[in-house]
Design an enzyme around this catalytic site. Structure first.
Site, PDB file in Angstrom:
ATOM      1  CB  THR A 129      -0.898   0.012   1.249  1.00 51.52           C
ATOM      2  OG1 THR A 129      -1.672  -1.181   1.283  1.00 51.52           O
ATOM      3  CG2 THR A 129      -1.815   1.216   1.251  1.00 51.52           C
ATOM      4  CE1 TYR A 175     -16.047  -1.760  -7.110  1.00 53.91           C
ATOM      5  CE2 TYR A 175     -15.951  -3.670  -8.556  1.00 53.91           C
ATOM      6  CZ  TYR A 175     -16.525  -2.468  -8.206  1.00 53.91           C
ATOM      7  OH  TYR A 175     -17.578  -1.969  -8.936  1.00 53.91           O
ATOM      8  CE1 TYR A 211      -2.086  -4.989   4.737  1.00 58.19           C
ATOM      9  CE2 TYR A 211      -1.413  -4.604   2.468  1.00 58.19           C
ATOM     10  CZ  TYR A 211      -1.767  -4.118   3.710  1.00 58.19           C
ATOM     11  OH  TYR A 211      -1.790  -2.762   3.925  1.00 58.19           O
ATOM     12  NE  ARG A 216      -4.732   1.581   2.423  1.00 61.65           N
ATOM     13  CZ  ARG A 216      -4.533   2.688   1.725  1.00 61.65           C
ATOM     14  NH1 ARG A 216      -4.968   2.764   0.481  1.00 61.65           N
ATOM     15  NH2 ARG A 216      -3.916   3.726   2.263  1.00 61.65           N
ATOM     16  CE  LYS A 218       0.855  -4.136   6.590  1.00 58.17           C
ATOM     17  NZ  LYS A 218       1.266  -3.197   5.520  1.00 58.17           N
ATOM     18  CB  ILE A 238       4.445  -5.260   7.524  1.00 60.66           C
ATOM     19  CG1 ILE A 238       4.961  -6.709   7.628  1.00 60.66           C
ATOM     20  CG2 ILE A 238       4.666  -4.707   6.117  1.00 60.66           C
ATOM     21  CD1 ILE A 238       4.290  -7.681   6.680  1.00 60.66           C
TER      22      ILE A 238
END
Length: 298
Positions: A49, A112, A138, A143, A167, A209
């Site tokens: 990101t 999405y 992750y 997000r 993560k 991270i």
């Protein structure tokens, strides 16, 4: 605390340096990777990101990955984020990154599409079966629009030998503790939120991270090293000392302010590609003051 995990405890989600024309500056990215390792980071993560991965073409990503791998020359692991919201594309990118010589891969929860948990399981398992490299999952619901449950993470950890870490940026400490408590031996849980590093490690996490590590690696290293040694009072003190910056970097969309922070420190990483925009003068001034308070800007 268990032995040091394969990727270490402090992994910077490295920003991507651009030149004045917003083209990827390969040489400057190599210099930044070296700067981070010299600053005490254990691995390098490219195109997460914080690295503006969504706005960088695959060919340029591979050029940077190969250049950083060559520059690091085995000194520390290099990890590439290869996850997308298309399983086939993720597998293709994983194979290309592997061919560049990376030591590991990271793959984000598909965004999405909003797949069910079974879709997440099959997506990550397909990536894991396509390559021989260790993989970090992750989970970042803010997000991606969905949360990968502890059950799904643990199922992947048990069923796929090369899925070695997660993560966790859900912010859900109960979920994170559940993963830590039930994970197979050797499976590493990293904080995906800088400001939760101390709390995650208290619950069995191995490190972080980190976005903040781009501009304050030594400060972040104090937290993880002390926590790993069970020096909780020292870890808490280190956490409090850098907490204003860990929060301040996220007052607008990441990585707007961490790129500004590096530029303020005199290490030029350029601007940001649309749809991200530069920090406002007010944001930059507030950030500079926070950096001075935390001792990372003269």
């Amino acid at each position: 605390m268990s032995s040091t995990p394969v990727f270490g405890r402090l992994i910077p989600a490295m920003v991507t340096a651009f030149d004045e024309n917003l083209q990827v500056d390969v040489e400057q990215n190599c210099k930044l990777a070296k700067r981070l390792l010299d600053g005490g980071c254990d691995s390098i993560l490219l195109f997460g990101t914080t690295g503006e991965g969504p706005t960088i073409h695959v060919e340029k990503k591979l050029e940077v990955i190969k250049a950083v791998v060559d520059m690091v020359a085995g000194r520390a692991p290099v990890i590439a984020n290869v996850g997308t919201n298309c399983t086939e594309d993720s597998i293709e990118m994983a194979k290309k990154a592997a061919a560049c010589g990376v030591d590991g891969l990271m793959a984000v929860v598909p965004f999405y599409n909003k797949p069910p948990q079974e879709g997440l399981y099959r997506h990550f398992r397909a990536i894991a079966e396509a390559v021989d490299l260790p993989i970090i999952l992750y989970n970042i619901p803010g997000r991606c629009g969905i949360n990968m449950t502890a059950e799904t993470t643990l199922r992947l950890a048990r069923d796929c030998a090369n899925i070695v870490a997660v993560k966790e940026a859900s912010g859900n400490l109960d979920q994170i503790a559940e993963i830590c408590d039930a994970a197979p031996e050797g499976f590493a849980v990293y904080s995906g939120d800088d400001a939760l590093t101390y709390e995650v490690m208290k619950r069995g996490g191995v490190g972080v991270i980190s976005t903040t590590a781009n501009c304050a690696p030594a400060a972040m290293k104090k937290i993880v090293d002390n926590a790993a040694q069970g020096n909780w009072e020292a870890a808490a003190s280190a956490h409090e000392a850098i907490l204003p910056l860990m929060k301040g970097l996220f007052l607008t969309a990441n990585p707007i302010l961490v790129k500004k922070a590096l530029n303020l420190q005199g290490f030029n990483v350029g601007s940001l590609r649309l749809p991200l925009v530069d920090a406002t003068p007010e944001q930059a001034a507030q950030l500079a003051e926070t950096m001075r308070v935390c001792g990372v800007l003269d």
